[in-house]
Each structure stands twice: as C-alpha cells, then as structure tokens.
Design an enzyme around this catalytic site. Sequence first.
Site, PDB file in Angstrom:
ATOM      1  CE  LYS A 161      10.081   6.860  -4.658  1.00 25.36           C
ATOM      2  NZ  LYS A 161      10.646   6.698  -5.872  1.00 25.36           N
ATOM      3  CG  ASP A 195      12.190   7.644   7.029  1.00 30.01           C
ATOM      4  OD1 ASP A 195      11.423   7.503   5.841  1.00 30.01           O
ATOM      5  OD2 ASP A 195      13.040   8.102   7.320  1.00 30.01           O
ATOM      6  N   GLY A 196       8.586   7.134   6.035  1.00 30.40           N
ATOM      7  CA  GLY A 196       7.623   7.741   5.027  1.00 30.40           C
ATOM      8  C   GLY A 196       8.241   8.694   4.309  1.00 30.40           C
ATOM      9  N   GLY A 215       0.817  -1.126  -0.200  1.00 31.77           N
ATOM     10  CA  GLY A 215      -0.125  -0.053  -0.074  1.00 31.77           C
ATOM     11  C   GLY A 215       0.606   1.136   0.158  1.00 31.77           C
ATOM     12  N   GLY A 229       3.031   3.632   1.142  1.00 37.99           N
ATOM     13  CA  GLY A 229       3.642   3.624   2.676  1.00 37.99           C
ATOM     14  C   GLY A 229       4.493   5.024   2.996  1.00 37.99           C
ATOM     15  NE  ARG A 230       9.755   5.830  -0.708  1.00 39.03           N
ATOM     16  CZ  ARG A 230      10.866   6.105  -1.218  1.00 39.03           C
ATOM     17  NH1 ARG A 230      11.564   6.951  -0.247  1.00 39.03           N
ATOM     18  NH2 ARG A 230      11.402   5.345  -1.918  1.00 39.03           N
ATOM     19  CG  ASP A 267       4.260  -2.724  -5.685  1.00 43.18           C
ATOM     20  OD1 ASP A 267       4.851  -4.019  -5.979  1.00 43.18           O
ATOM     21  OD2 ASP A 267       4.906  -2.048  -5.105  1.00 43.18           O
ATOM     22  NE  ARG A 314       1.559   1.345  -7.012  1.00 37.92           N
ATOM     23  CZ  ARG A 314       1.117   2.585  -6.763  1.00 37.92           C
ATOM     24  NH1 ARG A 314      -0.268   3.130  -6.537  1.00 37.92           N
ATOM     25  NH2 ARG A 314       1.866   3.388  -6.323  1.00 37.92           N
ATOM     26  NE  ARG A 369       4.203   8.380  -8.515  1.00 35.77           N
ATOM     27  CZ  ARG A 369       4.829   7.445  -7.705  1.00 35.77           C
ATOM     28  NH1 ARG A 369       6.165   7.331  -7.562  1.00 35.77           N
ATOM     29  NH2 ARG A 369       4.125   6.791  -7.137  1.00 35.77           N
TER      30      ARG A 369
END
Length: 459
Positions: free
Chosen positions: A113, A125-126, A90, A92-93, A255, A186, A179
């Site tokens: 991102k 830590d994202g 999923g 995550g960052r 993914d 996905r 972006r």
Amino acid sequence: MPPSAAYRPSRSHETLGPEFFDPVQAAVFPQHILRWRNQRAAEPLGLGTLSEAEWIDHFGCFTPLPGSFPQPLALRYHGHQFRHYNPDLGDGRGFLFAQLYGADGRLFDLGTKGSGQTPYSRAGDGRLTLKGGVREILATELLEARGVTTSTSFSLIETGEALHRGDEPSPTRSSVLVRLCHSHIRIGTFQRLAYHGQTDALGRLIDYALATYWPTVAPGPTPALTLFAEVMAAVAKLGAEWMAAGFVHGVLNTDNINITGESFDYGPWRFLKQYDPRFTAAYFDQTGLYAYGRQPTTLLWNLERLAECLLDFAPEAALVAQLETYQARFRPALRDTWFRRLGLVSTELEADLGFLSTLYQFMFDSGAGFEQTIFDWVGGRADRAAASPQAELYERPDFRLVRAGLDARANPAAVLPPGDGPADLPIEDVEALWAPIAQADDWSRFEAKVAAIRASARG
C-alpha cells in the site's frame, strides 16, 4: 544474508494467467527509514534473518525476493462502492509483491500500500501517508489481539516525500506499507471477469481458489457451489468476529472483501467506545450504510454479488439455497466469538444469543464502555467488576438479567486479561499516539501501545 531455510517462495498467482494482473514497477523513493518490522510474522516465513538493509531493499525498494515474482503484479478487479458498480478499479497504489509458504504449508501474499502508481491509479498519486500506515498497524494489531482474522502489518518504511491530502494537515509525511495475508483475491476479482464475459478465466479462478485455499475440500460435482459455500462460511465468521471485537471497518465495498475471509485494507476504521449499532466509521457514509450493526447484512449483500458471478457455473436455485444458510453460519459464529472473548461456557444456541441480546441492550441503554464491560466480566467473575470504574452501572436493575446470564455461563477457568484495564483504542488515542510522531519524531508512545495490545491477547 539470504532468507533462512524456512523460506519457501511461490509464484502461484502467475499461473492464473495475464488476464488477472499487470506487471508494474515500484516507485523510487527519495528516502527509506524503517519504522515497523514485524519480526514475529517474519520468523515463520523464513524472513526473520534479513538484516535491516536487506529488509529495506526488499520492502522499501522492492528488489524481488528470490524465487518469487521477478516484477510486482498490480491486480485487476472491479467492485461495488457504496453499492454503485465501478468498472474502473484495480490496484491503484499497491501491488502483489511476492508469495511464499508459511510453516503450516499455507500460501501467503505480501501485498503493498503506497508503492506507487499503476494503470489503475487514475488521478491518484499511488502513495500512502505515514499516519495512514501507523493507523493500519494499530488496527491489525488490535484486531489480532481480539481474535479477528485479519491481514498482518508486516513492514512500514517512511519514504521521504511530502504528500498533500484533503482530509489531514498537508503536506504530510509519506510511507510504504507491506501487509501479509493469505489472499488478495476479492469478490471484485470475480466481478471483473463476469463483467467482461471472461468465462474461461472465471472457471480457472474457481478451480485455482479451491485448490489453493481449500486443498482438503473435495470440489464435488459443482466446484463453483463448493467454493461459494467455503467463501460464505469464511465471510460470515469474519463478520461475527468484527461484531465481537466492536470493530467498524467503514468501507465494505466488494473490492474490500477477499474470499478467504480476512479483514484487510484499513481506511476510516473505528472501534466502538459504547455499543451502538448506528455508529459509522467514515464521515462520508452519510446514510450509515456501513454502520457497525449493518455489517453482517452488508457482508451478505456482497456475497449475493459473488453468487451472481457464478451463475454460469452453478444452478441459481442452488446458489440461492446457499445464501439462505448465511444466518445459520453467522449466528453460531457470533455466539462462539463473543463467548471466547467473554471466557464463558456456552449452553444452547438460542439461549446464548438471547443472553447476548440482553447484554447489548444493557450496554446501549447504560452507555457502558464496550471493552470495559468485557474486561470486567471475563469468565463471569464479579471480583473484577466490583473494582471497575463503571461498577455503579452494574447496580442498575437492567443488569440483573445480564448477571443471571453470566452466572449461568460462568467459567472459573477462564484466562483473565492482563493489566488494570482493557487495551482500548478510541480515535482520541490514535491522535494522541500520532502527535509526538508528527511533532518530534517520537515513536515511544506508539511502540508502548503496540506492546500493550500484544500483551492483552489471551490466545
């Protein structure tokens, strides 16, 4: 200042329902220094009129864009990572920050991102390193210049945190990247729904994807099969574009393959110096699973995983029959993308592919530079090749067949690339561009490189 009159926001992804995302909050960063603003991409979206302060407010502090999501959405998905299924993935960052329509009416996503932790961060830590953001800009700019369907690096803001990473000197500077691409749906999005048996949601996703990304395509009696055919065509085309660009993505997990066939999420990417099917981009790819030469078949493997998710919506035999057309889609796309780059006139498909095989073999055996060879022979003209730093390689006996193929497909009207040499980007160049940023906050070499890359594009 509000966005311009060209700005047309959307909240399209929300219509899929809560099974597809989690509303999240962006991280609060101690600092915001604008390092990259893609004005060329912003203008047609109606965002080119934003002041620097407004840009930072939206793309560094993540104040919602008017009319789009009131809160960012961390997208849910699973995926095969190096062919091992992982149900703990999923966003995550990153997250889906906003959606909006372009001048051509197509839907765009603004995704992030390094924007902070989400329910899927696990032990991460994202965050994103500034060097990682710089690398992503360089990758997307060069891919676009070489004709690859890619996400666009829209914004990069340095965020003032000191990050610790095991694969680069630490502490290192932090950033958040935005972006732009048409979809963040996905193959792994489908896999998650199939894994949890969410058949109703999977059916909604099929209908949504067709209506949103292929609105002119009739769904037909079996919409899932129609969708699969469109996704396969887009992904096969992307694979051909990577090969002609000499690009190695490095992490072709399910993914990381979106359904619109856009290259995105750049980690250990590399561009070939010389033609070598065995070349891998990621140091951790010990078996060469995602090597340059294996990318087309890896994409097919990923498409097979998508087909498995559609078995409740389309006959297995029909899905298998579609999969069997992959080579029939990939091979002409490979010829077409290579010939666009070389500026050659095509003849008959099998003969053209045979010529490309001869070219590959020459480049592999001689060690000729991948981009230098393309630069030297655009249009099949010999005058540039005669002045090339590798001109002596073209005197080798094994180049004679290549030269005959070039002569047979020569195009005097081909647009020659500008400058005295190709806009190449070996890993050494990336490190050389990063060094003055890290040591003296000097962005001039990076900015000059991006300008040279953009100038190298031939349309």
